[in-house]
Design an enzyme around this catalytic site. Structure first.
Site, PDB file in Angstrom:
ATOM      1  N   GLU A 257     -30.075  23.212  -9.237  1.00  0.00           N
ATOM      2  CA  GLU A 257     -29.859  24.424  -8.453  1.00  0.00           C
ATOM      3  C   GLU A 257     -31.016  24.685  -7.495  1.00  0.00           C
ATOM      4  OE1 GLU A 257     -28.405  29.049  -8.836  1.00  0.00           O
ATOM      5  OE2 GLU A 257     -29.184  28.051 -10.621  1.00  0.00           O
TER       6      GLU A 257
ATOM      7  N   GLU B 221     -21.351  34.513  -9.207  1.00  0.00           N
ATOM      8  CA  GLU B 221     -22.491  34.986  -9.991  1.00  0.00           C
ATOM      9  C   GLU B 221     -22.955  36.327  -9.438  1.00  0.00           C
ATOM     10  OE1 GLU B 221     -26.384  32.740 -11.582  1.00  0.00           O
ATOM     11  OE2 GLU B 221     -26.395  33.088  -9.422  1.00  0.00           O
TER      12      GLU B 221
END
Length: 299
Positions: A147, A241
């Site tokens: 990420e 998210e």
């Protein structure tokens, strides 16, 4: 076709028996294909029980985590690197038992603010560990997502280009770039071009908003991002998210700086996000198809 996911922190702060039951049931009821389960401590996920709940609900899962100062594989410290490799392998074993397809996040360094830039030796050490971990992940059919996060959460991968270079260094087909709309909004000069440049190296994508709240109510160019995803042929998971102090507790509250209620109704937030994502994907696909048709006619 992209599977659409939802981060569990929209529903719950932890993963107790009751929290797991609620998060899985609500994610399935809302219409998502998968739930992303935070795995900062994978030993607490009770894989046998959680797998039964996932199967009963008819949804899949992915895991996300970040290493900490005591398991930082970019540190160059042999003891910390071993501890980090052990933690990643333990998490992958749990992911295998859960039937997870992806393990993503800050797997390559500690999930923290650093006060010095990374060293080339540290990055190479991280990649060396990751190459070994990637083999274990591949044995269990798991993709690893590196990420790309903002400068306050790691000093190693802050841009898509850095992540692509890191994946090339690891040189494993199941090690991919994980891009996140929120972080890209902070760090990338042009997030749309960053997606295009990442191309086939992209393996996981987080949608979100500039203020962590309702998607579409901030300053991120979602139309551009979704069009770039479609143009790139990306067919992996797209997971929403969002964090609010209404739900999230420590340690994430402190690490992420979630100091206010960006929303108070997780169900309304989730339903809005799913509808928004479907609409954006449809619009992007139609736009790309139309553009392609015009190009063919002009030729």
């Amino acid at each position: 076709m992209n599977k659409l996911g939802l981060h569990a922190n929209v529903w719950v702060a932890g993963w107790s028996e009751d929290e797991a039951a609620l998060a899985i049931a609500k994610t399935a009821e809302t219409g998502f294909d998968l739930i992303e389960i935070p795995a900062l401590d994978a030993g607490r996920l009770r894989p046998a029980e959680t797998r039964k709940r996932l199967d009963a609900a008819g949804i899949g899962c992915t895991l996300s985590l970040g290493l900490d100062a005591g398991t930082d594989i970019s540190s160059g410290d042999p003891a910390l690197m071993k501890a980090g490799e052990d933690k990643l392998r333990t998490t992958l074993s749990v992911a295998r038992d859960l039937g997870a397809t992806h393990v993503c996040g800050i797997l390559y360094s500690a999930f923290q603010k650093y006060f010095e830039p990374p060293t080339q030796a540290g990055i190479e050490a991280s990649a060396e560990v990751m190459s070994r971990v990637a083999g274990y992940a591949a044995e269990n059919g798991i993709t690893l997502g590196m990420e790309v996060v903002n400068r306050y959460e790691s000093n190693v991968l802050n841009t898509a280009a850095q992540a692509v270079a890191y994946c090339r260094m690891v040189d494993a087909p199941n090690v991919k770039v994980h891009l996140d709309a929120y972080h890209m909004h902070i760090e990338e000069p042009n997030p749309v071009e960053a997606i295009r440049a990442t191309g086939a190296d992209l393996g996981y994508f987080h949608t979100g908003e500039s203020h962590r709240g309702y998607i579409g109510s901030g300053s991120i160019d979602h139309a551009g991002l979704f069009r770039a995803l479609v143009e790139s042929g990306y067919d992996g998971p797209i997971t929403y998210e969002s964090f609010s102090s209404e739900v999230v507790g420590q340690p994430l509250t402190g690490i992420l700086g979630i100091w206010r209620n960006t929303w108070t109704d997780g169900e309304d937030l989730a339903r809005h996000a799913l509808g928004f994502t479907h609409a954006q994907l449809k619009a992007a696909r139609e736009t790309v198809q139309r553009s392609s048709g015009f190009t063919e006619m002009e030729v």
